[in-house]
Write an enzyme that holds these catalytic residues in place. Structure first.
Site, PDB file in Angstrom:
ATOM      1  N   ASP A   1      71.303   5.937 -19.946  1.00  0.00           N
ATOM      2  CA  ASP A   1      70.445   7.099 -20.136  1.00  0.00           C
ATOM      3  C   ASP A   1      69.295   6.934 -19.136  1.00  0.00           C
ATOM      4  O   ASP A   1      69.069   5.853 -18.583  1.00  0.00           O
ATOM      5  CB  ASP A   1      69.948   7.196 -21.588  1.00  0.00           C
ATOM      6  CG  ASP A   1      69.435   8.611 -21.900  1.00  0.00           C
ATOM      7  OD1 ASP A   1      69.164   9.377 -20.950  1.00  0.00           O
ATOM      8  OD2 ASP A   1      69.305   8.951 -23.087  1.00  0.00           O
TER       9      ASP A   1
HETATM   10  C1  BGC Z   1      68.335  12.217 -22.512  1.00  0.00           C
HETATM   11  C2  BGC Z   1      69.764  12.423 -22.074  1.00  0.00           C
HETATM   12  C3  BGC Z   1      69.784  13.243 -20.814  1.00  0.00           C
HETATM   13  C4  BGC Z   1      68.947  12.539 -19.753  1.00  0.00           C
HETATM   14  C5  BGC Z   1      68.921  13.248 -18.415  1.00  0.00           C
HETATM   15  C6  BGC Z   1      67.439  11.726 -21.412  1.00  0.00           C
HETATM   16  O1  BGC Z   1      66.112  11.825 -21.779  1.00  0.00           O
HETATM   17  O2  BGC Z   1      68.309  11.298 -23.588  1.00  0.00           O
HETATM   18  O3  BGC Z   1      70.484  13.052 -23.085  1.00  0.00           O
HETATM   19  O4  BGC Z   1      71.101  13.444 -20.384  1.00  0.00           O
HETATM   20  O5  BGC Z   1      67.617  12.458 -20.228  1.00  0.00           O
HETATM   21  O6  BGC Z   1      68.154  14.387 -18.472  1.00  0.00           O
END
Ligand code: BGC
Length: 743
Positions: free
Chosen positions: A272
């Site tokens: 993530d």
């Molecule tokens: C989220 C993810 C997301 C990523 C990219 C993170 O803060 O938990 O679900 O895909 O950001 O935007």
């Protein structure tokens, strides 16, 4: 739109002199094996891997902007584009900042939130949804879509409840598998997220989740397993939290042992955004692609080439960039660790036809908007309908008072990473105006406002009193701290005085319909018994207002069912009842174990506000004639439950028949019943259909840690067929003659 894409063919003459360790490049007229679409996947991967320098390999295991990895022009490897998220293709940002890019061609179709998709209980709707995502991703030049989110709803307060598929592993699995297959049919990898046990936003970046092995296997892992094994998802995103002490993006047990080992996952694991914490752990514990790391220098961390905090040079500071290179040079990390990561990255590129030419896709088409409307309609849940208050008779209404800020509030752009720059979004009020504006006098009064205001309730009450019918459209918002990433909700209540508003409006006009637009359950204390009709509409996306109007005025018969339990009070819900939310001293113990959602309410015999699987229709369905037909093929289903459903009302409609399994004397305690099958059937008035739901051995099994596998025990079982988890219409008994254990 993205940066210009590089041509798929390698410029074979560039850079040969600079390379030493790779295989010599072929003559220009010879097509390298990795570019041969007819060659087997693995030989293409190995061929391409063998041509790469270490620097090129390193460039593929970390980002080179917020949502890309570097191109390798010499080999015709284009930069890879990722995009959020589950509900559509997100607006472009960056490249090196979260600020929007300001493009004019990155509008897209906003689908209903995933919990609304789950409420359709229709895997075909999930396929239609995934198809829109896949086609729009292609047109927007994306290679990997960051969704679906499949974390199980442990608490209704989780700020990301709207982005996930509810509380039940079986329902969520069926929906996720359809979604993923449909996305990937377009040459776009689906990245299922967030692996694993990512069930709260409070301290999400550090909280350590502890749970027993059975709970992990039976509740929190099955959707991921189905996503990769049945859905064929090519990518998995690690979660922010820790699991048993180790960060999920660098978690040896979850990634190496379970996902890649036991499940045989061959795709890539990405972090993530900001979920990577340590080079050594990331190298050895299965992370294949590092994304979104905060590039500011960390005290004591090895410094990269660039001292700047922004700009392209910062990516050198990623854990799998400069520090990885240094470790490789010092011999701390075997070269094979890098090869394995790169192999997985290449495999996803080749499997999604990056080198073979892909479709152009399409964006914001009428078909996509139709699909968005259709999913929204199918997901709306009719929670209450006394005296057939709904549908409203369009022909006999002269005046309608529409009340509530959510009637005009647009929600697509909310939800943080799940936000969408929708080409348009039909608000509930617009939907009602479009449907009824020509024949009825429609007034609008906010009734409540997030930011407050004078006399709002008084004005709304006056409007309600003067109208034939009042429609209150309230609920939550797709922003913090409600249905949004980054924070959990504080309580289950409706904010901004909505309870009082509803009580006052229904007192002024008993013909009051309440519509809850939210991405998670809310309390309805103090007014539910007074209003005749309530709809749960979720956040319906681009066509949400049209869908709602179609339900309100009976053009569409509601067929959604709740994918999660609505508790009467927060204390009734398991994580809160056991006092394990949000955890203590940085650790949260999932002390409720297997008893998540309806499993808890059933086991503890707590009456919910609305049970899992619940949802009314404008017609009625009768269930009859359950037969349990034993399977004859040892590899096929153990039993098929067959029964009839008849539409006994006067309208066409769809019913979701649900099949729950109960084991009489398990050797380990089991929840009273668990969903193991369902089928959505559409019936004309008076029509009767036979429904068949086949169950394999796994449907009878629980995870037995002692046997390290799924045990279907020799025992008596009860099969319960219902219209909801608390409205069982038919029952049958079955005996399994021998115990079997599967991995
Ligand atoms: C989220 C993810 C997301 C990523 C990219 C993170 O803060 O938990 O679900 O895909 O950001 O935007």
């Amino acid at each position: 739109m993205n940066k210009p894409r590089l041509a798929a063919l390698p410029s074979l003459l560039v850079g040969i002199g600079a390379l030493s360790c790779q295989r010599p490049l072929p003559a220009a007229d010879e097509r390298p094996a990795y570019l041969d679409p007819a060659a087997p996947l693995e030989s293409r991967v190995e061929d391409l891997l063998g041509r790469m320098t270490q620097e090129e390999k390193l460039s593929l295991v970390h980002a080179d902007s917020k949502f890309t990895t570097a191109a390798i022009p010499r080999l015709g490897i284009p930069s890879r584009w990722m995009s959020d998220g589950p509900h559509g293709v997100r607006e472009d940002v960056g490249p090196d900042t979260w600020n929007v890019a300001g493009h004019t061609d990155d509008f897209s179709t906003c689908m209903p939130v995933l919990i609304g998709l789950a409420a359709t209980w229709n895997p075909d709707a999930a396929a239609a949804y995934g198809n829109v995502i896949g086609e729009e991703a292609r047109r927007r030049g994306k290679d990997i879509m960051l969704g679906p989110g499949v974390n199980i709803q442990r608490t209704p307060l989780n700020g990301r409840t709207s982005e996930f598929l509810g509380e039940d592993p079986f329902l969520a699995s069926r929906m996720a598998v359809s979604y993923i297959r449909a996305v990937q049919a377009h040459g776009v990898a689906s990245c299922v997220k967030h692996f694993a046990a990512n069930n709260q936003e409070t301290q999400r970046g550090s909280i350590d989740v502890e749970m027993d092995e059975r709970t992990l296997r039976e509740i929190y892992l099955p959707v991921f397993r189905a996503a990769v094994q049945e859905g064929g998802a090519w990518a998995v995103m690690g979660a922010y939290n820790r699991f048993r002490g180790q960060f999920c993006c660098e978690n040896d047990y979850l990634i190496n042992r379970v996902l890649k080992g036991e499940w045989g996952f061959k795709g890539l694991v990405m972090s993530d955004w900001g979920g990577t914490h340590d080079t050594r752990e990331a190298v050895f514990n299965g992370l294949d692609l590092e994304m979104g790391t905060d590039p500011r220098p960390r005290p004591g961390a090895p410094q990269g080439k660039s001292a700047a905090d922004s700009g392209p040079g910062v990516y050198e500071r990623y854990f799998l960039a400069g520090a990885y290179r240094d470790g490789l040079k010092r011999g701390e990390f075997p070269a094979a660790t890098l090869d394995e990561k790169v192999r997985r990255n290449l495999r996803v590129m080749i499997a999604t036809h990056v080198f073979d030419g892909r479709e152009d896709g399409s964006l914001n088409t009428a078909a996509h908007q139709d699909a968005a409307r259709h999913v929204a309609e199918e997901g709306i849940v009719l929670l209450k309908n006394d005296g057939r208050a709904l549908p409203l008779a369009a022909g006999s209404l002269n005046s309608i008072a529409v009340i509530g800020e959510n009637a005009v509030r647009l929600q697509a752009h909310g939800g943080d990473s799940a936000k969408i720059k929708a080409l348009y979004e039909v608000s509930p009020l617009e939907g009602i105006l479009h449907r009824m504006g020509a024949t009825a006098n429609i007034t609008y009064s906010p009734g409540y406002r997030k930011d407050g205001g004078a006399d709002l309730i008084e004005k709304a009450v006056a409007a309600a009193r003067a109208a034939d019918v009042a429609i209150v459209i309230g609920g939550l918002i797709h922003e913090r701290p409600f249905d949004c990433e980054g924070a959990d909700r504080k309580d289950l209540g409706l904010p901004w005085g909505q309870d009082e508003l509803i009580r006052r409006v229904v007192a002024a006009n008993p013909r009051t319909i309440v519509v809850i637009a939210s991405g998670s359950p809310v309390e309805m204390g103090g007014w539910l018994d007074r209003v005749p009709a309530v709809l749960q509409a979720w956040y319906g996306g681009t066509e949400g207002g049209t869908a709602l109007a179609n339900i309100l005025f009976g053009d569409v018969n509601p067929s959604g069912k709740l994918p999660c339990t609505y508790p009467k009070r927060l204390e009734d819900s398991p994580a809160h009842a056991v006092g394990e939310f949000p955890g203590r001293d940085g650790v949260v113990h999932y002390a409720e174990g297997l008893l998540v959602g309806y499993r808890w309410f059933d086991a503890k015999q707590i009456e919910p506000l609305f049970p899992f699987g619940y949802g009314l229709s404008y017609t009625k369905f009768d269930y009859s004639g359950l037969r349990l037909v034993a399977g004859s093929d040892p590899k096929g289903p153990v039993v098929t439950a067959e029964f009839e459903i008849t539409n006994t009302g006067d309208r066409a409609g769809a019913e979701v028949a649900q099949l729950y399994v109960h084991q009489e004397k398990p050797s380990l305690p089991r929840p009273p019943k668990e969903l193991k099958g369902f089928r959505k059937v559409t019936l004309n008035p008076g029509e009767k259909k036979t429904v068949s739901i086949a169950l394999d051995r796994r449907a009878f099994a629980f995870y037995d840690p002692a046997r390290a596998g799924w045990a279907a025990e020799a025992d008596d079982f009860r099969l319960e067929v219902g219209s909801s988890s608390r409205d069982i219409r038919l029952q049958g008994a079955l005996h399994l003659g021998e115990t079997t254990v599967e991995r």
